[in-house]
Design a protein around this motif. Sequence first.
Motif, PDB file in Angstrom:
ATOM      1  N   LEU A  26     -42.322 -22.712   9.974  1.00  0.00           N
ATOM      2  CA  LEU A  26     -41.446 -23.869   9.798  1.00  0.00           C
ATOM      3  C   LEU A  26     -40.660 -24.168  11.064  1.00  0.00           C
ATOM      4  O   LEU A  26     -40.239 -25.305  11.289  1.00  0.00           O
ATOM      5  CB  LEU A  26     -40.501 -23.649   8.620  1.00  0.00           C
ATOM      6  N   ASP A  27     -40.462 -23.169  11.916  1.00  0.00           N
ATOM      7  CA  ASP A  27     -39.803 -23.411  13.194  1.00  0.00           C
ATOM      8  C   ASP A  27     -40.689 -24.283  14.075  1.00  0.00           C
ATOM      9  O   ASP A  27     -40.202 -25.160  14.799  1.00  0.00           O
ATOM     10  CB  ASP A  27     -39.508 -22.081  13.896  1.00  0.00           C
ATOM     11  N   THR A  28     -41.986 -24.073  14.011  1.00  0.00           N
ATOM     12  CA  THR A  28     -42.933 -24.908  14.749  1.00  0.00           C
ATOM     13  C   THR A  28     -42.868 -26.349  14.253  1.00  0.00           C
ATOM     14  O   THR A  28     -42.843 -27.299  15.048  1.00  0.00           O
ATOM     15  CB  THR A  28     -44.371 -24.369  14.594  1.00  0.00           C
ATOM     16  N   LEU A 225     -29.242 -13.550  -1.508  1.00  0.00           N
ATOM     17  CA  LEU A 225     -28.748 -14.881  -1.857  1.00  0.00           C
ATOM     18  C   LEU A 225     -27.701 -15.361  -0.856  1.00  0.00           C
ATOM     19  O   LEU A 225     -27.756 -16.507  -0.388  1.00  0.00           O
ATOM     20  CB  LEU A 225     -28.148 -14.862  -3.259  1.00  0.00           C
ATOM     21  N   ALA A 226     -26.760 -14.489  -0.505  1.00  0.00           N
ATOM     22  CA  ALA A 226     -25.709 -14.866   0.445  1.00  0.00           C
ATOM     23  C   ALA A 226     -26.300 -15.196   1.808  1.00  0.00           C
ATOM     24  O   ALA A 226     -25.901 -16.176   2.459  1.00  0.00           O
ATOM     25  CB  ALA A 226     -24.689 -13.735   0.566  1.00  0.00           C
ATOM     26  N   GLY A 227     -27.261 -14.394   2.236  1.00  0.00           N
ATOM     27  CA  GLY A 227     -27.896 -14.648   3.532  1.00  0.00           C
ATOM     28  C   GLY A 227     -28.661 -15.958   3.549  1.00  0.00           C
ATOM     29  O   GLY A 227     -28.606 -16.709   4.526  1.00  0.00           O
ATOM     30  N   GLY A 228     -29.377 -16.244   2.466  1.00  0.00           N
ATOM     31  CA  GLY A 228     -30.143 -17.486   2.392  1.00  0.00           C
ATOM     32  C   GLY A 228     -29.257 -18.719   2.401  1.00  0.00           C
ATOM     33  O   GLY A 228     -29.520 -19.686   3.120  1.00  0.00           O
ATOM     34  N   ILE A 229     -28.192 -18.690   1.603  1.00  0.00           N
ATOM     35  CA  ILE A 229     -27.265 -19.835   1.552  1.00  0.00           C
ATOM     36  C   ILE A 229     -26.591 -20.025   2.904  1.00  0.00           C
ATOM     37  O   ILE A 229     -26.477 -21.154   3.405  1.00  0.00           O
ATOM     38  CB  ILE A 229     -26.217 -19.633   0.440  1.00  0.00           C
ATOM     39  N   ALA A 230     -26.153 -18.919   3.512  1.00  0.00           N
ATOM     40  CA  ALA A 230     -25.496 -19.005   4.819  1.00  0.00           C
ATOM     41  C   ALA A 230     -26.439 -19.575   5.863  1.00  0.00           C
ATOM     42  O   ALA A 230     -26.034 -20.396   6.705  1.00  0.00           O
ATOM     43  CB  ALA A 230     -25.013 -17.615   5.248  1.00  0.00           C
ATOM     44  N   GLY A 231     -27.706 -19.171   5.819  1.00  0.00           N
ATOM     45  CA  GLY A 231     -28.678 -19.683   6.779  1.00  0.00           C
ATOM     46  C   GLY A 231     -28.906 -21.181   6.638  1.00  0.00           C
ATOM     47  O   GLY A 231     -28.963 -21.909   7.636  1.00  0.00           O
ATOM     48  N   SER A 232     -29.021 -21.652   5.388  1.00  0.00           N
ATOM     49  CA  SER A 232     -29.220 -23.088   5.162  1.00  0.00           C
ATOM     50  C   SER A 232     -28.012 -23.888   5.636  1.00  0.00           C
ATOM     51  O   SER A 232     -28.153 -24.925   6.288  1.00  0.00           O
ATOM     52  CB  SER A 232     -29.474 -23.351   3.675  1.00  0.00           C
ATOM     53  N   ILE A 233     -26.804 -23.412   5.302  1.00  0.00           N
ATOM     54  CA  ILE A 233     -25.581 -24.107   5.730  1.00  0.00           C
ATOM     55  C   ILE A 233     -25.510 -24.194   7.251  1.00  0.00           C
ATOM     56  O   ILE A 233     -25.261 -25.259   7.831  1.00  0.00           O
ATOM     57  CB  ILE A 233     -24.327 -23.383   5.181  1.00  0.00           C
ATOM     58  N   SER A 234     -25.736 -23.060   7.901  1.00  0.00           N
ATOM     59  CA  SER A 234     -25.618 -22.995   9.356  1.00  0.00           C
ATOM     60  C   SER A 234     -26.630 -23.899  10.051  1.00  0.00           C
ATOM     61  O   SER A 234     -26.286 -24.661  10.959  1.00  0.00           O
ATOM     62  CB  SER A 234     -25.797 -21.550   9.823  1.00  0.00           C
ATOM     63  N   TRP A 235     -27.887 -23.830   9.606  1.00  0.00           N
ATOM     64  CA  TRP A 235     -28.928 -24.588  10.289  1.00  0.00           C
ATOM     65  C   TRP A 235     -28.814 -26.090  10.046  1.00  0.00           C
ATOM     66  O   TRP A 235     -29.055 -26.894  10.950  1.00  0.00           O
ATOM     67  CB  TRP A 235     -30.304 -24.085   9.865  1.00  0.00           C
ATOM     68  N   VAL A 236     -28.443 -26.491   8.839  1.00  0.00           N
ATOM     69  CA  VAL A 236     -28.308 -27.928   8.562  1.00  0.00           C
ATOM     70  C   VAL A 236     -27.172 -28.530   9.386  1.00  0.00           C
ATOM     71  O   VAL A 236     -27.320 -29.595   9.992  1.00  0.00           O
ATOM     72  CB  VAL A 236     -28.091 -28.183   7.057  1.00  0.00           C
ATOM     73  N   VAL A 283     -36.283 -29.524   7.239  1.00  0.00           N
ATOM     74  CA  VAL A 283     -37.014 -28.315   7.613  1.00  0.00           C
ATOM     75  C   VAL A 283     -36.043 -27.166   7.836  1.00  0.00           C
ATOM     76  O   VAL A 283     -36.287 -26.031   7.421  1.00  0.00           O
ATOM     77  CB  VAL A 283     -37.849 -28.547   8.890  1.00  0.00           C
ATOM     78  N   ASN A 284     -34.923 -27.470   8.499  1.00  0.00           N
ATOM     79  CA  ASN A 284     -33.920 -26.436   8.749  1.00  0.00           C
ATOM     80  C   ASN A 284     -33.358 -25.874   7.449  1.00  0.00           C
ATOM     81  O   ASN A 284     -33.110 -24.669   7.333  1.00  0.00           O
ATOM     82  CB  ASN A 284     -32.781 -27.002   9.604  1.00  0.00           C
ATOM     83  N   ALA A 285     -33.139 -26.767   6.476  1.00  0.00           N
ATOM     84  CA  ALA A 285     -32.596 -26.325   5.190  1.00  0.00           C
ATOM     85  C   ALA A 285     -33.579 -25.414   4.466  1.00  0.00           C
ATOM     86  O   ALA A 285     -33.214 -24.364   3.934  1.00  0.00           O
ATOM     87  CB  ALA A 285     -32.258 -27.526   4.312  1.00  0.00           C
ATOM     88  N   VAL A 286     -34.857 -25.811   4.466  1.00  0.00           N
ATOM     89  CA  VAL A 286     -35.892 -25.021   3.800  1.00  0.00           C
ATOM     90  C   VAL A 286     -36.143 -23.727   4.559  1.00  0.00           C
ATOM     91  O   VAL A 286     -36.217 -22.639   3.983  1.00  0.00           O
ATOM     92  CB  VAL A 286     -37.202 -25.839   3.683  1.00  0.00           C
ATOM     93  N   ARG A 287     -36.265 -23.838   5.879  1.00  0.00           N
ATOM     94  CA  ARG A 287     -36.571 -22.680   6.724  1.00  0.00           C
ATOM     95  C   ARG A 287     -35.410 -21.698   6.784  1.00  0.00           C
ATOM     96  O   ARG A 287     -35.600 -20.477   6.828  1.00  0.00           O
ATOM     97  CB  ARG A 287     -36.914 -23.187   8.120  1.00  0.00           C
TER      98      ARG A 287
END
Length: 309
Positions: A26-28, A225-236, A283-287
């Motif tokens: 997804l980064d690609t 769960l915490a890591g996934g939510i934090a990643g989506s927030i940060s990347w979006v 893509v950032n949100a999903v990835r």
Amino acid sequence: MQSFRLDDFIAGWIGGASSVVVGHPLDTVKTRLQAGKGYKNMFHCVLTIYRKETAMGFFKGMSFPLASITVYNSVVFGIFSNTQRLISKYRYGDGRRPCSLLDLTVASMLTGLASVGLGAPVDLVKIRLQMQTQTLLTENLHLAGHTNMTVHSVSLPSSRLYRGPVHCISSVLQAEGVSGLYRGAGAMVLRDVPGYALYFIPYTLICDFLTPDPNATPHPCSIWLAGGIAGSISWVTATPADVVKSRMQADAQLQRKYRGILHCILHSYRTEGAQVFFRGASVNAVRGFPMSATMFLTYEMSLQFFRSL
């Protein structure tokens, strides 16, 4: 208790390796959407890559991130964790005391700033390799004697500028010097300084919320769960700065288009509108979710293992 611990770096390295494998396809897609042309949306981009390059196209340029981003994540998590302990020791006299929200913010932003030194060259090489099969626009080419051409793009599938990561690094150094490896570093600072604050703080807060007992170790599901939510927030939230960074780092393959961060922002806005800065946000949100969930879970599990020895 020692303020500096090496196991944070080792656990970060392991977590980084797992996150690269999960997140690189997804980064690609994200890079092609942000720095490329001809893609209508995320699904069209995925189908185009698959049809033209097969499934291997999604893993283009992964060898370098696998070798380098593991080190990068090791540095990020090592700096963040050790900075927290140093702040607690300096402010409260005890490195084991949990950090306040302000302490977390300072530690996160310092981590983001420090990460650019290693992360900018890593991202530049990754993006240059990911963009190798991208159709090249005539506006980026000097076509002598063909200034009135009506053709909008020309596909040069066999025109590979770089044979691999090492060749890419040496080519950039020869053509642009050391500063060439840090092209887009300013945009990366704008992305990562607030981005890491919006990465580590939500993770910590969600973990604390899901683990009411302050003396208990968070459950793996809570970490995931915490890591996934934090990643989506940060990347979006980091997408606008990430778009600018990706464009500047993908630039100069044939002819430099952007003179700097401000010029890249203005040029992108004038030619494609404000929506361009949110290209790749989906893509950032999903990835961001599976990649960060894997990163934090592997990091925390590795850390628990090392500290149980």
